[in-house]
Design an enzyme around this catalytic site. Structure first.
Site, PDB file in Angstrom:
ATOM      1  CB  ILE A  57       0.251 -19.380   4.254  1.00 54.84           C
ATOM      2  CG1 ILE A  57       1.019 -18.116   3.845  1.00 54.84           C
ATOM      3  CG2 ILE A  57      -0.103 -19.372   5.736  1.00 54.84           C
ATOM      4  CD1 ILE A  57       0.209 -16.852   3.930  1.00 54.84           C
ATOM      5  CB  THR A 120      -4.896  -3.623   6.411  1.00 55.34           C
ATOM      6  OG1 THR A 120      -4.495  -2.347   6.905  1.00 55.34           O
ATOM      7  CG2 THR A 120      -4.508  -3.692   4.942  1.00 55.34           C
ATOM      8  CG  ASP A 121      -6.667   1.046   8.375  1.00 53.04           C
ATOM      9  OD1 ASP A 121      -5.676   0.309   8.244  1.00 53.04           O
ATOM     10  OD2 ASP A 121      -6.658   2.057   9.114  1.00 53.04           O
ATOM     11  CD  GLU A 122      -1.299   0.647   6.155  1.00 47.27           C
ATOM     12  OE1 GLU A 122      -0.542   0.865   5.193  1.00 47.27           O
ATOM     13  OE2 GLU A 122      -0.884   0.308   7.285  1.00 47.27           O
ATOM     14  CE1 TYR A 148       0.420  -5.318   5.452  1.00 41.99           C
ATOM     15  CE2 TYR A 148      -0.080  -2.995   5.750  1.00 41.99           C
ATOM     16  CZ  TYR A 148      -0.342  -4.322   6.031  1.00 41.99           C
ATOM     17  OH  TYR A 148      -1.386  -4.661   6.870  1.00 41.99           O
ATOM     18  CE  LYS A 152      -3.405  -7.787   4.767  1.00 41.26           C
ATOM     19  NZ  LYS A 152      -3.589  -9.174   5.318  1.00 41.26           N
TER      20      LYS A 152
END
Length: 330
Positions: A57, A120-122, A148, A152
């Site tokens: 990507i 993500t919820d993070e 990470y 995100k």
């Protein structure tokens, strides 16, 4: 929306989404680099039904070619494991942040009609009480606590930025996915495969961390629903919202019960290698529910289906188990 591109479509959630979309009659192209977490063998049963492009990507040429004549892009390709991000943060930034920008730019050069970015919820971080709504995501990565989740959070901002400029972008923030094809570095498949090898579940700390367990086949349904019904420029939380909430200890005990293992022997409490890691995740999903989508929250049955899948696909996970465990022994 007929022609669909799924990035990371040979990975965990991506594979679940690809099977779902093919079964619904969509024309599906997959763009996947086939890193350790992506398996060509995941898609072999769909041979002739899916166009698999092996590519990065972060390559504009690969993204441009893959997104040509596509109506919708589901962007799932990402580096996704917190433990790996501790030793390779640059790779996480390159893939998750730079890769997302390239995906957005090249997709819209090809006049893609809808771009669904899976976050993500993070990005919200941990919350002791209550739950996060979509507007609680602050600009930047200050709420995120790992390389990470920080990557995100930045990718989330990039996608939302395109949406605010009028591009047809939707951001989805799901909770802790589980189910078939999940690489056994992650907690649930690691626990299941350990028990299948007659080894205990390594439960970190006291196991009181709270996670919202979201079944990946349901995530696939929700993503199609948002493609068809979601409002451009918006973010949507996606969660099971278990009541009562489920701790990691409860999950481990359930897995032992499903697999007929005495939890006294099947669970080994070990010192938490990430004692400052997020303790509790919780999301408000009112926005998605008002749109008309509600998650099936039968967690025990979904855990049972997942155990059955790994039991029946021993060859698949045994090919991956040694590499998955290696990150915990470095």
């Amino acid at each position: 929306m007929k022609n669909i591109l799924v990035t990371g479509g040979a990975g965990f959630i991506g594979t679940n989404l690809v099977y779902y979309l093919v079964n619904k009659g969509y024309n599906v192209t997959v763009l996947d680099k086939l890193t350790y977490a992506g398996g060509k063998d995941n898609l072999e049963p769909l041979s002739g039904k899916v166009n698999l492009i092996i590519g990065d990507i972060c390559s504009r040429e690969a993204v441009s070619a893959a997104s040509k004549n596509c109506d919708c892009v589901f962007h799932l390709a990402a580096e996704s494991h917190n433990t790996r991000s501790e030793t390779g943060p640059d790779l996480f930034y390159r893939t998750n942040v730079e890769g997302t920008l390239i995906m957005l730019e090249e997709s819209f050069k090809n006049n893609v009609k809808k771009f669904i970015h899976i976050s993500t919820d993070e990005v919200y971080g941990s919350i002791n009480n209550g739950c996060f709504s979509e507007e609680d995501k602050l600009p930047g990565d200050s709420q995120a606590t790992s390389a990470y989740s920080k990557s995100k959070a930045q990718a989330d901002d990039t996608a939302m930025g395109f949406g605010k400029e009028g591009y047809p972008v939707i951001v989805v923030r799901p909770t802790n996915n589980f189910g078939p094809w999940q690489y056994p570095e992650k907690a649930l498949p690691r626990w299941i495969t350990n028990l299948l090898l007659v080894q205990p579940i390594p439960l970190w700390g006291e196991g009181l961390q709270v996670r919202d367990w979201l079944y990946a086949p349901i995530t696939a349904e929700a993503l199609e629903f948002l493609m068809l019904n979601g409002a451009n420029g918006n973010a949507y939380n996606l969660a099971a919202n278990h009541d009562p909430e489920i701790t990691n200890r409860q999950t481990a005990q359930w897995i032992c019960k499903i697999m007929n293992v005495d939890p006294e022997k099947g669970i080994s409490f070990i010192p938490d290698p990430r004692p400052n890691h997020d303790f509790r995740y919780a999301l408000n999903t009112t926005k998605l529910q008002k749109l008309g989508f509600k998650v099936n929250t039968h967690a025990f049955e979904q855990f049972t289906e997942t155990v059955n899948w790994y039991t029946e696909h021993e060859y698949w996970w045994k090919l991956r188990k040694d590499e998955a465990e290696s990150i915990y022994t470095k």
